[in-house]
Design an enzyme around this catalytic site. Structure first.
Site, PDB file in Angstrom:
ATOM      1  N   GLU A  22      46.637   1.067  55.800  1.00  0.00           N
ATOM      2  CA  GLU A  22      47.841   1.196  55.012  1.00  0.00           C
ATOM      3  C   GLU A  22      47.512   1.490  53.745  1.00  0.00           C
ATOM      4  OE1 GLU A  22      51.120  -1.535  56.541  1.00  0.00           O
ATOM      5  OE2 GLU A  22      51.967  -1.266  54.373  1.00  0.00           O
ATOM      6  N   LYS A  24      55.027 -10.071  57.751  1.00  0.00           N
ATOM      7  CA  LYS A  24      53.982  -8.963  57.952  1.00  0.00           C
ATOM      8  C   LYS A  24      53.112  -8.542  56.566  1.00  0.00           C
ATOM      9  CE  LYS A  24      53.221  -4.287  58.287  1.00  0.00           C
ATOM     10  NZ  LYS A  24      52.676  -3.337  57.097  1.00  0.00           N
ATOM     11  N   ASP A  51      39.101 -12.605  65.569  1.00  0.00           N
ATOM     12  CA  ASP A  51      40.225 -12.220  66.436  1.00  0.00           C
ATOM     13  C   ASP A  51      41.576 -12.332  65.781  1.00  0.00           C
ATOM     14  OD1 ASP A  51      42.115 -12.035  68.322  1.00  0.00           O
ATOM     15  OD2 ASP A  51      40.939 -13.546  69.814  1.00  0.00           O
ATOM     16  N   HIS A  95      53.530   2.909  46.577  1.00  0.00           N
ATOM     17  CA  HIS A  95      53.027   3.599  47.836  1.00  0.00           C
ATOM     18  C   HIS A  95      52.920   5.208  47.495  1.00  0.00           C
ATOM     19  CE1 HIS A  95      52.654   1.929  51.729  1.00  0.00           C
ATOM     20  NE2 HIS A  95      53.430   0.899  51.353  1.00  0.00           N
TER      21      HIS A  95
HETATM   22  C1  MEV Z   1      54.492  -3.494  53.843  1.00  0.00           C
HETATM   23  O1  MEV Z   1      53.348  -3.333  54.665  1.00  0.00           O
HETATM   24  C2  MEV Z   1      55.021  -4.866  53.687  1.00  0.00           C
HETATM   25  C3  MEV Z   1      56.111  -5.294  52.890  1.00  0.00           C
HETATM   26  O2  MEV Z   1      57.114  -4.830  53.561  1.00  0.00           O
HETATM   27  C4  MEV Z   1      56.104  -6.804  52.747  1.00  0.00           C
HETATM   28  C5  MEV Z   1      57.520  -7.453  52.264  1.00  0.00           C
HETATM   29  O3  MEV Z   1      58.539  -6.930  52.230  1.00  0.00           O
HETATM   30  O4  MEV Z   1      57.325  -8.412  51.732  1.00  0.00           O
HETATM   31  C6  MEV Z   1      56.418  -4.708  51.411  1.00  0.00           C
END
Ligand code: MEV
Length: 434
Positions: free
Chosen positions: A90, A267, A283, A380
């Site tokens: 990513e 995430k 893992d 991004h």
């Molecule tokens: C994207 O890979 C991760 C985010 O969504 C984490 C977050 O919202 O804190 C930017």
């Protein structure tokens, strides 16, 4: 120390690929052989070796699925400098980690602690006849079982200071109202992740346990909720804009009380954690499952991180189970994992666990800082523009530079940009150039 270390990586992201490798060689992270290996882009030049290696890992092997491998620079953790290898597909993750680590390096600190280092093996007894007599039986027999296991199953761990240490018996109420018992074995697997050896230990005890207790045992398997194998990390930031750190605290509160936000926030934490785990041959599913389970230990799913403003400083913390290894299995077999562990100077599992936790926390701070300021899209997209330049068909350096400039202008104006827009802009540039 901080500023010297930062200087070494100044402009690192702007270097061309070959220059980046040379810089890492100059700094002593990579050897000539490592560079040749990285440039190969595969685990071996020889087909036979490649095939043999895949077959060590999996069944029905077809080939490899290479992920991009990069380095997050600028990390000083517990006053020690690190570059962290990250395998991830990513855009922006590595840039955000390096940028946020630089910010902390300049204005604060990252610390970690190992809280406990025991893995959990579970032996299920699906339906016990007499829980109290089972409890007495285990307490009487455990010292003998421990000796046997440490001699017959875990002797190599014992030599390194590990082995079976303790146990706990848990009673669970089944949906039909009867009692299920679960015996937890607490095992120190030293720097090994230990999945196989934990499972073997549980299997080994199954028969003696059934014989001594008269109860029937069921599953024998490790638990990935390894909450006796815990590490924590803290970040402190001084001299910050009070509005900014207040907004970060508010964003943290959001993730602490809303599972929908907690999931996205976590995430982002795993963006860092998993990338380091993959790079070191670990893992990542095991650690991710453990962290998610830990995130709901109090009931509702919550955030793994917490940020607070304290006396004008921003304090962040993260705590969690990290069941990982730096010896054995893929960490030994996969040449890229070996190389990444070498970059980290072959840490012990507890040290790597601390690095993962710290990276997760820093990655979270990077995301929150972006979210409470310009949003994540701009950063991004700037990186994404570079991909669009290539996809739109710009070949010469002049074409690429001109198109990148134009696309950034479009991005600033429209806040978003697509491949078809990039192709259109490129057509116009070509017309002018011809
Ligand atoms: C994207 O890979 C991760 C985010 O969504 C984490 C977050 O919202 O804190 C930017």
């Amino acid at each position: 120390m901080g500023s010297d270390f930062l200087k070494k990586f100044e402009g690192f992201s702007k270097l061309h690929y070959e220059e980046r490798l040379s810089r890492l060689q100059e700094l002593g992270y990579l050897s000539k052989e490592d560079i040749a290996y990285l440039q190969l882009g595969s685990v071996s030049k020889k087909l036979k070796e490649r095939v043999e290696l895949t077959q060590c890992f999996i069944e029905n092997a077809l080939g490899y699925f290479p992920l991009p491998l990069g380095l997050a620079a600028n990390f000083i953790i517990n006053k020690k400098s690190y570059v962290l290898p990250m395998a991830v597909e990513e855009t922006s993750i590595i840039a955000a980690a390096s940028k946020t680590a630089r910010w902390i390096c300049e204005e604060g600190e990252i610390t970690t602690q190992v809280l406990s280092a025991l893995s959990i093996g579970q032996i299920q007894m699906p339906e016990v006849k007499d829980y109290n007599s089972l409890k007495n039986c285990i307490s009487q027999n455990f010292p003998e079982w421990k000796k046997l296991i440490n001699k017959n199953v875990l002797s190599s761990m014992v030599k390194r200071g590990g082995g079976l240490k303790d146990y706990e018996l848990r009673s669970l109420r089944r949906p039909d109202g009867r009692t299920m018992a679960v015996l937890h074995l607490y095992i120190d697997t030293c720097s090994a992740m230990g999945a196989n050896i934990i499972n073997q230990t549980c299997e080994y005890l199954k028969e003696p346990l059934e014989k001594a207790s008269g109860e029937k045992a069921g599953l024998c398997i490790l638990s990935n909720l390894s909450d006796k194998r815990m590490v924590q990390a803290q970040v402190k930031l001084r001299n910050q804009d009070s509005q900014l750190i207040k907004k970060i605290e508010e964003a943290s509160l959001f993730a602490e009380i809303d599972p929908y936000r907690a999931c996205t926030s976590n995430k982002g934490v795993l963006n860092g954690v998993d990338a380091l785990l993959i790079a070191t041959g670990n893992d990542w599913r095991a650690v991710s499952a453990g962290l998610h389970a830990y995130a709901s230990r109090k009931g509702p799913y919550s955030s793994l991180t917490k940020w607070r403003v304290k006396e004008n400083e921003l304090h962040g913390e993260m705590k969690g189970p990290f069941m990982l290894g730096t010896v054995g299995g893929v960490t030994d077999l996969h040449p890229t994992a070996r190389l990444c562990l070498k970059i980290l100077a072959f840490p012990k599992a507890t040290e790597l666990a601390g690095l993962c936790c710290a990276l997760g926390l820093v990655q979270n701070l990077g995301a929150l800082r972006a979210l409470v300021t310009e949003g994540v899209i701009e950063g991004h997209m700037k990186l994404h523009v570079k991909n669009l330049v290539l996809k739109a068909g710009a070949k010469t350096e002049e074409e690429q530079k001109t198109l990148e400039k134009e696309l950034i202008k479009v991005l600033k104006k429209m806040k978003r940009i697509t491949l078809s827009q990039a192709i259109q802009v490129f057509k116009e540039i070509k017309k002018k150039m011809d």
